[in-house]
Design a protein around this motif. Sequence first.
Motif, mmCIF file in Angstrom:
data_model
loop_
_atom_site.group_PDB
_atom_site.id
_atom_site.type_symbol
_atom_site.label_atom_id
_atom_site.label_comp_id
_atom_site.label_asym_id
_atom_site.label_seq_id
_atom_site.Cartn_x
_atom_site.Cartn_y
_atom_site.Cartn_z
ATOM 1 N N LYS A 17 0.748 -1.439 0.068
ATOM 2 C CA LYS A 17 -0.023 -0.032 0.046
ATOM 3 C C LYS A 17 0.928 1.233 0.164
ATOM 4 N N LYS A 18 2.050 1.221 0.435
ATOM 5 C CA LYS A 18 2.803 2.116 0.510
ATOM 6 C C LYS A 18 4.245 2.226 -0.318
ATOM 7 N N PRO A 19 4.530 3.235 -1.020
ATOM 8 C CA PRO A 19 5.654 3.327 -1.991
ATOM 9 C C PRO A 19 7.062 3.491 -1.144
ATOM 10 N N ILE A 20 7.267 2.302 -0.623
ATOM 11 C CA ILE A 20 8.600 2.174 0.495
ATOM 12 C C ILE A 20 9.434 1.049 0.082
ATOM 13 N N THR A 21 9.103 0.385 -0.883
ATOM 14 C CA THR A 21 9.795 -0.732 -1.076
ATOM 15 C C THR A 21 11.116 -0.525 -2.303
ATOM 16 N N THR A 22 11.855 -1.418 -2.509
ATOM 17 C CA THR A 22 13.017 -1.487 -3.313
ATOM 18 C C THR A 22 12.644 -1.169 -4.888
ATOM 19 N N ASN A 23 11.278 -1.671 -5.259
ATOM 20 C CA ASN A 23 10.671 -1.698 -6.563
ATOM 21 C C ASN A 23 10.434 -0.187 -6.727
ATOM 22 N N ASP A 24 10.153 0.740 -5.517
ATOM 23 C CA ASP A 24 9.907 2.180 -5.820
ATOM 24 C C ASP A 24 11.193 2.824 -6.035
ATOM 25 N N ASP A 25 12.376 2.380 -5.309
ATOM 26 C CA ASP A 25 13.675 2.952 -5.191
ATOM 27 C C ASP A 25 14.254 3.145 -6.615
ATOM 28 N N LEU A 26 13.938 1.573 -7.383
ATOM 29 C CA LEU A 26 14.555 1.526 -8.512
ATOM 30 C C LEU A 26 13.675 2.055 -9.685
ATOM 31 N N ARG A 27 12.434 2.745 -9.314
ATOM 32 C CA ARG A 27 11.627 3.166 -10.589
ATOM 33 C C ARG A 27 12.046 4.786 -10.470
ATOM 34 N N SER A 28 12.720 5.280 -9.299
ATOM 35 C CA SER A 28 12.919 6.727 -9.431
ATOM 36 C C SER A 28 14.374 7.066 -9.489
ATOM 37 N N TRP A 29 14.540 8.048 -10.287
ATOM 38 C CA TRP A 29 15.924 8.357 -10.664
ATOM 39 C C TRP A 29 16.742 8.959 -9.379
ATOM 40 N N THR A 30 15.710 9.835 -8.862
ATOM 41 C CA THR A 30 16.369 10.509 -7.588
ATOM 42 C C THR A 30 16.759 9.436 -6.547
ATOM 43 N N ARG A 31 15.782 8.573 -6.365
ATOM 44 C CA ARG A 31 16.119 7.422 -5.318
ATOM 45 C C ARG A 31 16.910 6.706 -5.736
ATOM 46 N N LYS A 32 17.283 6.338 -6.829
ATOM 47 C CA LYS A 32 18.625 5.479 -7.317
ATOM 48 C C LYS A 32 19.720 6.330 -7.104
ATOM 49 N N ILE A 33 19.893 7.511 -7.381
ATOM 50 C CA ILE A 33 21.093 8.401 -7.138
ATOM 51 C C ILE A 33 21.172 8.368 -5.525
ATOM 52 N N GLY A 34 20.252 8.420 -4.776
ATOM 53 C CA GLY A 34 20.394 8.432 -3.169
ATOM 54 C C GLY A 34 21.159 7.109 -2.796
ATOM 55 N N ILE A 35 20.456 5.952 -3.287
ATOM 56 C CA ILE A 35 21.119 4.773 -2.975
ATOM 57 C C ILE A 35 22.618 4.707 -3.304
ATOM 58 N N GLY A 36 22.978 4.990 -4.634
ATOM 59 C CA GLY A 36 24.247 5.324 -5.021
ATOM 60 C C GLY A 36 25.156 6.023 -3.996
ATOM 61 N N LEU A 37 24.669 7.027 -3.832
ATOM 62 C CA LEU A 37 25.613 7.943 -2.854
ATOM 63 C C LEU A 37 25.650 7.182 -1.593
ATOM 64 N N ARG A 38 24.592 6.718 -1.111
ATOM 65 C CA ARG A 38 24.714 6.088 0.456
ATOM 66 C C ARG A 38 26.040 5.121 0.153
#
Length: 532
Positions: free
Chosen positions: A302-323
Amino acid sequence: MEFDYVIIGGGTAGCVLANRLSASGKHQVLMLEAGPADTYPWIHIPIGYAKTMFHPRYNWGFYTEPEPELNNRKLYWPRGKVLGGSSSINGLIYIRGQAEDYDGWAALGNEGWAWKDVLPTFKKLENNERGESAYHGANGPLGCSDIHDRPEIMEAIIGGAREMGVPTTDDFNGASQEGAGYYQLLTRKGRRCSSAVGYLAPARQRPNLTVETEAMAQKILFDGTRASGVEFLQAGALKRVRAHREVILAAGAIQSPQLLELSGVGNPAILGKHCIPVIHALRGVGENLQDHLQFRLMYRCKKPITTNDDLRSWTRKIGIGLRYVFARSGPMAVGINHVGMFARVLPESATPDIQFHVAALTADRVADKPHPWPGFTLSVCQLRPKSRGSIHIASPLAAAAPAIRPNYLTEEEDWRCSLAGVRLAQSIARSSEMRDYTDSSYKPAGFADSDEALKAFCRESGATIFHPVGTCKMGSDPDAVVDSRLRVRGLSNLRIADASIMPLLVSGNTSAPSVMIGEKAAEFILGGADVH
């Protein structure tokens, strides 16, 4: 081309042996690996598991024969074809199994393999970030790290398990395996710690250790019944090497029995089909195959809090990479599964009989592109299946894949346990703790409840969780291939050290037990048990 020891296979156990047998400097050691060096960057980044799952350069990419109980599907069986073997491409999970597993091995007549015997070896191989304790070691070659991220969805799933009567645990490798909690991973400072990294890399500069990559063993050479060397193919040239002390076969549960048969060791009826002269009749070669069969239940969240959501968003992917770049943390440092669970679902089970791998991600196949919606996966497998299969050569050519027949779900107990495990997963997804997270069931479609519907789901979706063992089993019965010192029965100067020697499948992931087997083999050899 003469050595004291020749190790066939630079995988999970082979790298252990290369390190330990060369450590004194007294012995000339050769290790042959059919794949390349582990230089591919994605091997060393935990989330790179998805990049190697189907990579033909680093993965053997085997397939089974059609499986009768799984709609006659041929199942994909990945195996590492690279230094480190499957420890370089697996899901990094550090599990030993249960004390009762090893006591069961000892009860079959395998002296020196009870829990009290193997626990010191497990501690010896660990460099655990938790430090030294009764159950853990802190000075070994393999990094064992906690998962420090605590995603919201994972906390809810652990809560759902608790609601179903499964306790919360912080250590699956402690006093008791039972419970739900976060896995430890075979990582060090956010990077994969394979056997090639932990064991082989520190030994590579020793002048008495030779490592040959892209060297495909063709057969073991014999003088009568004494293993005397190995024939291998490298860069198109057929080469031979002699072993003065031992040949040690560490090619894994698929290729160790294959190479024995190609060398004339096995069931004469099978060898005869391929016109291979019999060096030594040993009917158990390739038999006793066991594996963990998983069923992946996938849910929309029900919430967009999963890795599926991370990998669909360029900004979230960049954040994952920076972390990952700056802190070696986040999803890239974990791989796929954060949370595990070991529970009992059959009334007669005294210890956990199922295992869960929990991921904040969904995809139609492991390592496929994630779905375009929030999702999580509850993967469940039976820990100690009764079904037995086989692996035998399909050709006299070493390059040809063997015939793999797991025979999944051919025993009624396996169906009982698997269905009960699937139902437990459904109950967790429906729990009050998960009310704010579980939207709908993607697979099985809807919340299927009948045995018939769940069996249909299992038949159409069941897949290996990559733990084949047992095809050169240890024991003293007529079907045993090696004795309790891992020496091939009836032959001299030949030993096997990999997951194929397990008489019974351990209750969990098989990477750490395979390292332990490599350590035990080295102890036997260096302790003077190398002469028949």
